[in-house]
Design an enzyme around this catalytic site. Sequence first.
Site, mmCIF file in Angstrom:
data_model
loop_
_atom_site.group_PDB
_atom_site.id
_atom_site.type_symbol
_atom_site.label_atom_id
_atom_site.label_comp_id
_atom_site.label_asym_id
_atom_site.label_seq_id
_atom_site.Cartn_x
_atom_site.Cartn_y
_atom_site.Cartn_z
ATOM 1 C CE LYS A 9 -3.554 2.489 2.507
ATOM 2 N NZ LYS A 9 -4.520 2.215 3.766
ATOM 3 C CD GLU A 39 8.900 -6.253 7.429
ATOM 4 O OE1 GLU A 39 8.882 -5.046 7.027
ATOM 5 O OE2 GLU A 39 8.761 -6.291 8.494
ATOM 6 N N GLY A 79 -4.763 -1.739 4.832
ATOM 7 C CA GLY A 79 -3.973 -2.656 4.426
ATOM 8 C C GLY A 79 -4.897 -4.065 4.604
ATOM 9 N NE ARG A 80 -6.794 -3.676 10.605
ATOM 10 C CZ ARG A 80 -6.050 -2.544 10.758
ATOM 11 N NH1 ARG A 80 -4.992 -2.600 10.323
ATOM 12 N NH2 ARG A 80 -6.511 -1.692 11.545
ATOM 13 C CD GLU A 137 -2.032 -4.432 11.280
ATOM 14 O OE1 GLU A 137 -0.725 -4.588 11.444
ATOM 15 O OE2 GLU A 137 -2.627 -4.328 10.142
ATOM 16 C CG HIS A 177 -4.455 -35.594 15.914
ATOM 17 N ND1 HIS A 177 -4.546 -36.940 16.445
ATOM 18 C CD2 HIS A 177 -5.331 -35.413 14.910
ATOM 19 C CE1 HIS A 177 -5.718 -37.426 15.722
ATOM 20 N NE2 HIS A 177 -6.104 -36.666 14.869
ATOM 21 C CE LYS A 231 5.583 -0.898 9.939
ATOM 22 N NZ LYS A 231 4.684 -0.095 9.153
HETATM 23 O O1 F6P Z 1 2.130 -4.074 9.770
HETATM 24 C C1 F6P Z 1 1.638 -2.909 9.692
HETATM 25 C C2 F6P Z 1 1.242 -2.705 8.296
HETATM 26 O O2 F6P Z 1 1.081 -1.367 8.087
HETATM 27 C C3 F6P Z 1 -0.005 -3.526 8.040
HETATM 28 O O3 F6P Z 1 -1.310 -2.889 8.269
HETATM 29 C C4 F6P Z 1 0.005 -3.725 6.414
HETATM 30 O O4 F6P Z 1 -1.006 -4.547 5.926
HETATM 31 C C5 F6P Z 1 1.423 -4.087 6.284
HETATM 32 O O5 F6P Z 1 2.164 -3.258 7.293
HETATM 33 C C6 F6P Z 1 1.962 -3.737 4.772
HETATM 34 O O6 F6P Z 1 1.943 -2.483 4.672
HETATM 35 P P1 F6P Z 1 2.452 -1.983 3.151
HETATM 36 O O7 F6P Z 1 1.214 -2.792 2.138
HETATM 37 O O8 F6P Z 1 2.022 -0.638 3.042
HETATM 38 O O9 F6P Z 1 3.773 -2.679 2.489
#
Ligand code: F6P
Length: 528
Positions: free
Chosen positions: A208, A214, A265-266, A351, A382, A494
């Site tokens: 987003k 990452e 995002g979610r 979240e 199990h 972060k």
């Molecule tokens: O973990 C925090 C967060 O902002 C989530 O809400 C989101 O889904 C994720 O990081 C990834 O964010 P982006 O889509 O901006 O890379």
Amino acid sequence: MKRLRCDQTPAWAALKCHFDASGQHFDVRHAFAQDTQRFENFSQDAPHVFADLSKNLIDADSQALLLALARQCDLEPARDALFSGQKINSTENRAVMHFLLRNPPSAHYTPAQAAINKIADAQAEVEVTLNAMLAYAEQVRADTAITDIVNIGIGGSDLGPQMAVLALAEFAMPGKRLHFVSNIDGDELAGVLKNLQPASTLFLVASKTFTTLETMTNAHSAKAWFEAQGGRDIALHFAALTTNVAAANAFGISTTFGFWDWVGGRYSLWSAIGLPIAIAIGAAGFREFLAGAHAMDEHFRTAPLEGNLPVRLGLLDVWYRNFHGFSSRSIAPYSSALRRWPAYLQQLEMESNGKRVDTDGQPLPFDTSPVLWGEPGTNGQHAYFQMLHQGTTVVPVEFVAVKKAAYAPNDLPGHHAMLLANALAQAQALMRGQADAGGHNNFPGNRPSTFLLLEQLTPASLGALIALQEHRVFVSGAIWGINSFDQWGVELGKVLAKDIAPRLQSGDVSGLDGSTAGLLGRLLHEGS
Ligand code: F6P
């Protein structure tokens, strides 16, 4: 007028009295013995999803009081504010309109909806982007040179699409392998890349913000690998799914599919973030997925509270969290295809509702989000079901079962019936227990569960099931008076990671707490 905080409403006080007087001793076995219609009275049909709530620790009184709580907490106006595009994500000053992404093209708006937040303009943009994204998905499907699609994203840019692609594997076209890389641990990307060729690979950089550490690290490494392996034409082999199209362009990606800041995002798998799903199941399948979710939106938006499944589930969550004090919910999909369902729901619930202050930033004196956890059945049986049956803590379980198997049942006779038998038996055993047995064989029973049943796992039913969960999280969040749509709690870690990363090179431990400094030392020094 300012709404009353939920714990200050008359309904909350009445619920507390009801809980103290009888609710805490409620025995669902007696309730079934007394009410032959309990299954009918405590079950609910909603689009694509049937829910049996009858094995929960609720009776007509607690249900009526919970509905009163919903009304006293202005749940209906809160729901209307969501659907009319008001900026209910107050800390980020944003509307929350993921439902728009699944509106059918012909959707009509009330004048009030159209006036607020230019909702009609937003819908027009949604349709243009959706058409472009689905056309691209079809192009990728038709391109026999592309055999592997790698989605690079994390959180909402990974969990939803990954869960849905796995869930709908029976609807996926053959010849396309979808991979999901989320972790910054190079193990994950390296493990995927080692089996790929640049010419037959398409990378989707899903973010987003297009700034997530990452994802950007993995995307840069994927691009470096592509070039080092002689890959040509980034434009053909990389696409970006993002609200930050400028950053994607700066990265060197010209094929972009955008979305908007009003998609959390979610909640984003309905947007361009859903491209891997569309590639897997095709444009028509993706539209069915959206239509299933829309059917659930309409149910949530219009059904009276007492017959509204997301409302009933959300209120049950409040009842368990704040009155019974249950701190977790175990998610048990009796469907191997839904194996990422617990992980997906963890982000959605925790979240969204893992908040300790109200929308005004005031600390709350009551609990909010439960911990969600689980594994697909029958595997969980199990592993940890022992604790669910005989542990000292009560954990409500949420089963999901699918009536018709996706594979041809005659090919593997007996499997599906046995799977369903196990789901029913576990729910039954949790409730019934074995109170007449002594010692180690004693099961107290009266352990609550909800049983969600789908006719079949299809794009439409999965869409509805997801939307059901989104709205249920909204309901409990609205009762608690929190902002379910921000996630400030993720930020601190972060920021600190950015401070620590250079210290792993320099060895500088100044200003660090003793534990972090000690661990850094062990990471840096041979033999320590
Ligand atoms: O973990 C925090 C967060 O902002 C989530 O809400 C989101 O889904 C994720 O990081 C990834 O964010 P982006 O889509 O901006 O890379």
